[in-house]
Every structure is written in C-alpha cells, then in structure tokens.
Design an enzyme around this catalytic site. Structure first.
Site, mmCIF file in Angstrom:
data_model
loop_
_atom_site.group_PDB
_atom_site.id
_atom_site.type_symbol
_atom_site.label_atom_id
_atom_site.label_comp_id
_atom_site.label_asym_id
_atom_site.label_seq_id
_atom_site.Cartn_x
_atom_site.Cartn_y
_atom_site.Cartn_z
ATOM 1 N N TYR A 1 0.831 -1.204 0.000
ATOM 2 C CA TYR A 1 0.000 0.000 0.000
ATOM 3 C C TYR A 1 0.869 1.259 0.000
ATOM 4 O O TYR A 1 0.679 2.168 -0.817
ATOM 5 C CB TYR A 1 -0.918 -0.003 1.216
ATOM 6 C CG TYR A 1 -1.816 1.209 1.298
ATOM 7 C CD1 TYR A 1 -3.015 1.255 0.593
ATOM 8 C CD2 TYR A 1 -1.466 2.303 2.085
ATOM 9 C CE1 TYR A 1 -3.839 2.375 0.657
ATOM 10 C CE2 TYR A 1 -2.280 3.417 2.155
ATOM 11 C CZ TYR A 1 -3.459 3.445 1.451
ATOM 12 O OH TYR A 1 -4.271 4.565 1.518
ATOM 13 N N LYS B 1 1.370 4.182 -3.045
ATOM 14 C CA LYS B 1 1.078 5.610 -2.877
ATOM 15 C C LYS B 1 2.313 6.463 -3.162
ATOM 16 O O LYS B 1 2.191 7.580 -3.683
ATOM 17 C CB LYS B 1 0.553 5.879 -1.466
ATOM 18 C CG LYS B 1 -0.814 5.242 -1.195
ATOM 19 C CD LYS B 1 -1.872 5.698 -2.187
ATOM 20 C CE LYS B 1 -3.259 5.186 -1.817
ATOM 21 N NZ LYS B 1 -4.311 5.631 -2.759
#
Length: 244
Positions: free
Chosen positions: A167, A171
């Site tokens: 994750y 990002k």
C-alpha cells in the site's frame, strides 16, 4: 468558470471518502459523476445524494478494466463533451496484518498496484483528452501520508512504524506519477496534485481512523476547486505541504 457549469468524476465513490467527496463537490455546485465498479451500488449511492437535492449521477467504472474505462469515457464524451474535474480516489489495501515487509505476497503487491497505480494511470490517460477540453481542468490523485518516503525514512516521524509495504509503495508511486504528469501539464490549463486525506475512519482501516469521513474529503474537494493561481504538482493535506 463557475462551479455550476463544471462536471466532475470521482472514482471509487460508492462509499467512504469517495462518496463524501462526491457529496461535497455537488454541494459546491458541481455536477458530479459517482463512479463505482458495481452498477447497482453506484446507482444506490447516487440516489442517496439525489435525495439530498444534489446534482449527482452514477457511472460504472472499474479502474482495472480497460473496457469499463473506455465505456465511461464514451459516456462522458457523448453527454458532456469534456471533463472539468477528475478525482482518482479508488484504492485498495491488500497487505496482510502480521506479515513482515518481506513476507507480503507478490499477489498482494500486484493487486495493490493494479488498482492504486496502474488503474489510476489508465483512468487519467483515458480522460486526459476530455480534461484538455475544459477551460480549467483539475486532477486530484488521492494518495496518503504513508506514501512519503521522507517520513518513512525518519525514525522521529509519526509514520515510521507504519510499514504496510504494498500500500505504502503504491502511494509513493502515485506521488511520483503526479510529479511527472504535472511537468507535462505545466504549460496547460490542467493542474494535477496529490493529497493525503488524513487518517480517516473508513472500512479500509476498520473504522480505526482519527477523523470523520467528512473531514477526510475536504482536501480532495479543495484541490478540485482551486483557481488558476493554485498549485500544480504539489502533495498536500489541507493547508499543509507534505514531504515527498
């Protein structure tokens, strides 16, 4: 250009921050397309906002499906002829709690990047011609402070121990893509920025956030509505500029 003449599209908008972003954009007078993978869920969500008197309509868009993206572009082209605001909000978290950084599966990495990065890039590329037709288009990429490489490298930072690798790195890649695209668009009327919504109470974190969804949508909406003197290629949370 008044808000009432603008059209926006928000991906991953059937719930959570995306849904609230649609609400707040519509409250600001923007006709907003609520995009979701599941038609029934998108329609149900749009109807809730229409019942509040807001100018919202559902559109089917799966950011990982080229045919779905193409169909959405075709629909927006035929009905509006341009797009003024694109909020790339869709995102997933596939890291397994309790696994070390090196133990997260390649499948988790691939699924995460397919939605959080490749889907975002695909949607942006596909809608870019329509955004160029707007007199002042805006692209907002929903990232996270967890994408900050600088903060992850600093033992004194508040996110130093939040290593959710697939994750987080997805990002970081969204942030890097934003910088690259902002360079391409620097002489155009399109502005692209990436934002951290805050640590928001959502289904993704089982409601363990620090702020409500309404506050979590504020930065996306603010960057979607910046004027021509606003930033391009920045990384922000509310009025704060975040370190890359």
């Amino acid at each position: 250009m008044s808000n009432t003449s603008k059209t926006a599209l928000v991906t991953g908008a059937t719930r959570g921050i995306g849904f609230e972003t649609v609400r707040q954009l519509a409250q600001a007078g923007v006709h907003t397309l609520l995009a979701g993978r599941d038609q029934a869920k998108a329609v149900e969500a749009a109807l809730k906002l229409q019942a509040e008197g807001l100018s919202v309509e559902a559109i089917v868009l799966d950011v990982t499906d080229a045919a779905s993206i193409g169909a959405a572009v075709e629909k927006v082209t035929k009905k509006f002829g341009r797009l003024d605001i694109l909020v790339n909000n869709a995102g997933i978290l596939r890291d397994e709690q309790g696994r070390k950084v090196s133990e997260q599966t390649l499948q988790a990495w691939r699924e995460t990047f397919d939605t959080n990065l490749f889907g975002l890039v695909a949607v942006t590329q596909s809608f870019l011609p329509l955004l160029h037709k707007s007199p002042s288009a805006r692209i907002v990429n929903v990232s996270s402070v967890l994408g900050s490489v600088a903060l992850h490298s600093d033992p004194a930072s508040p996110i130093y121990d939040f290593k959710v690798p697939a994750y987080n790195v997805s990002k970081s890649a969204v942030n890097a893509w934003t910088v690259q695209l902002a360079y391409e668009l620097k002489d155009s009327k399109i502005k692209v920025n990436t934002i951290h919504p805050g640590y928001v109470k959502t289904d993704m974190n089982a409601g363990e956030g620090e702020i409500d969804v309404a506050d979590g949508a504020k930065t996306s909406v603010a960057m979607a509505l910046i004027d021509d003197a606003g930033p391009n290629g920045s990384y922000r949370h509310l009025d704060n500029i975040l370190p890359w």
